[in-house]
Design an enzyme around this catalytic site. Structure first.
Site, short mmCIF file in Angstrom:
data_model
loop_
_atom_site.label_atom_id
_atom_site.label_comp_id
_atom_site.label_asym_id
_atom_site.label_seq_id
_atom_site.Cartn_x
_atom_site.Cartn_y
_atom_site.Cartn_z
N CYS A 139 3.67 -6.37 -2.75
CA CYS A 139 3.32 -5.14 -3.44
C CYS A 139 4.35 -4.04 -3.22
O CYS A 139 5.52 -4.18 -3.56
CB CYS A 139 1.92 -4.73 -3.00
SG CYS A 139 1.09 -3.56 -4.07
N HIS A 140 3.94 -2.91 -2.66
CA HIS A 140 4.85 -1.79 -2.38
C HIS A 140 5.67 -2.01 -1.11
O HIS A 140 6.56 -1.23 -0.82
CB HIS A 140 4.06 -0.48 -2.26
CG HIS A 140 3.54 0.04 -3.56
ND1 HIS A 140 2.44 -0.50 -4.17
CD2 HIS A 140 3.99 1.02 -4.37
CE1 HIS A 140 2.21 0.15 -5.30
NE2 HIS A 140 3.14 1.07 -5.46
N TYR A 146 4.95 -4.91 -6.84
CA TYR A 146 4.01 -4.25 -7.74
C TYR A 146 4.83 -3.69 -8.91
O TYR A 146 5.94 -3.18 -8.70
CB TYR A 146 3.26 -3.14 -6.99
CG TYR A 146 2.17 -2.53 -7.80
CD1 TYR A 146 1.01 -3.25 -8.07
CD2 TYR A 146 2.30 -1.26 -8.35
CE1 TYR A 146 -0.01 -2.71 -8.85
CE2 TYR A 146 1.29 -0.72 -9.13
CZ TYR A 146 0.14 -1.44 -9.37
OH TYR A 146 -0.85 -0.92 -10.15
N GLU A 193 5.99 3.89 1.49
CA GLU A 193 6.69 5.06 0.97
C GLU A 193 7.17 5.99 2.07
O GLU A 193 8.19 6.66 1.92
CB GLU A 193 5.84 5.82 -0.06
CG GLU A 193 4.73 6.65 0.52
CD GLU A 193 3.86 7.33 -0.53
OE1 GLU A 193 3.40 8.45 -0.26
OE2 GLU A 193 3.62 6.73 -1.60
N GLY A 236 0.83 -1.19 0.00
CA GLY A 236 0.00 0.00 0.00
C GLY A 236 0.87 1.25 0.00
O GLY A 236 2.02 1.22 -0.41
N ARG A 237 0.31 2.36 0.47
CA ARG A 237 1.08 3.60 0.50
C ARG A 237 1.99 3.72 1.71
O ARG A 237 2.95 4.48 1.71
CB ARG A 237 0.14 4.81 0.46
CG ARG A 237 -0.28 5.14 -0.95
CD ARG A 237 -0.87 6.52 -1.07
NE ARG A 237 -2.15 6.59 -0.39
CZ ARG A 237 -2.52 7.60 0.41
NH1 ARG A 237 -1.73 8.60 0.64
NH2 ARG A 237 -3.70 7.57 0.98
#
Length: 191
Positions: A117-118, A137, A91, A87-88
């Site tokens: 994913c992320h 991802y 980051e 997800g975010r």
């Protein structure tokens, strides 16, 4: 009972937090879900990522997920494995030096690691993917390559294993990701 450290944070992908957390608890592991600067009982907000024909995924509000352990209380040597949600959240989580040092421990001690994913952005920031074949991802491919990893393009419902690391592109891979992580943990599942 073996303990697993589970890294997540605000605006993590809903399925990538809820599903692996519950799957690992279901088979008997003690899973400590943590987020930097948060303690046991705090909540994180999740986001639901979906693929609806746009050039990238869409994002909608998910559930609130209650953390069951305090980040400040983590002693990495107490854990047999590590799981990183996508997800975010990755980051900004990758900017936390304490979190990156935790991740490095699992690689220096060759303990099992799963990332989806992320979540792989945390691995690239920790500088631990050099020489590994892994996936993420697709938008994370340039980071994997720049960090010295060998990016593997695989279907969204598959997982890729190299040494102590299992990675997958997105939440449709949960059955594969968790099955391969369990193998790395030394578990056997019979039906």
């Amino acid at each position: 009972m073996k303990k697993i450290l589970f890294l997540t944070g605000d605006f993590t992908e809903d399925y990538e937090t809820m599903v692996p957390f519950q799957m690992l608890e279901m088979v008997g592991y003690e899973v400590h879900a943590v987020c930097p600067d948060k303690k046991k009982g705090d909540s994180i907000k999740t986001a639901i990522h979906d693929f609806e024909g746009d050039q990238t995924y869409t994002e909608k509000p998910g559930h609130n997920f209650v953390l069951n352990y305090s980040f400040a209380d983590v002693k990495v040597e107490d854990y047999a494995g590590l799981v990183i949600a996508g997800g975010r959240a990755p980051e900004y989580l990758r900017l936390n030096e304490s979190l990156l040092e935790m991740v490095k421990h699992f690689f220096s001690t060759n303990k099992p690691v799963a990332a989806v994913c992320h979540g792989i952005q945390i691995l690239t920031a920790a500088n631990v993917v050099k020489g590994f074949k892994l996936t993420a991802y697709p938008a994370v491919e340039p980071e994997v390559i720049l960090a010295g990893g060998d990016f593997q393009r695989i279907p969204a419902d598959a997982a890729f294993v190299d040494k102590n690391l299992v990675t997958s592109p997105a939440w449709p891979s949960h059955p594969s990701l968790i099955r391969e992580f369990l193998k790395l943990m030394g578990a056997t599942v019979t039906v």
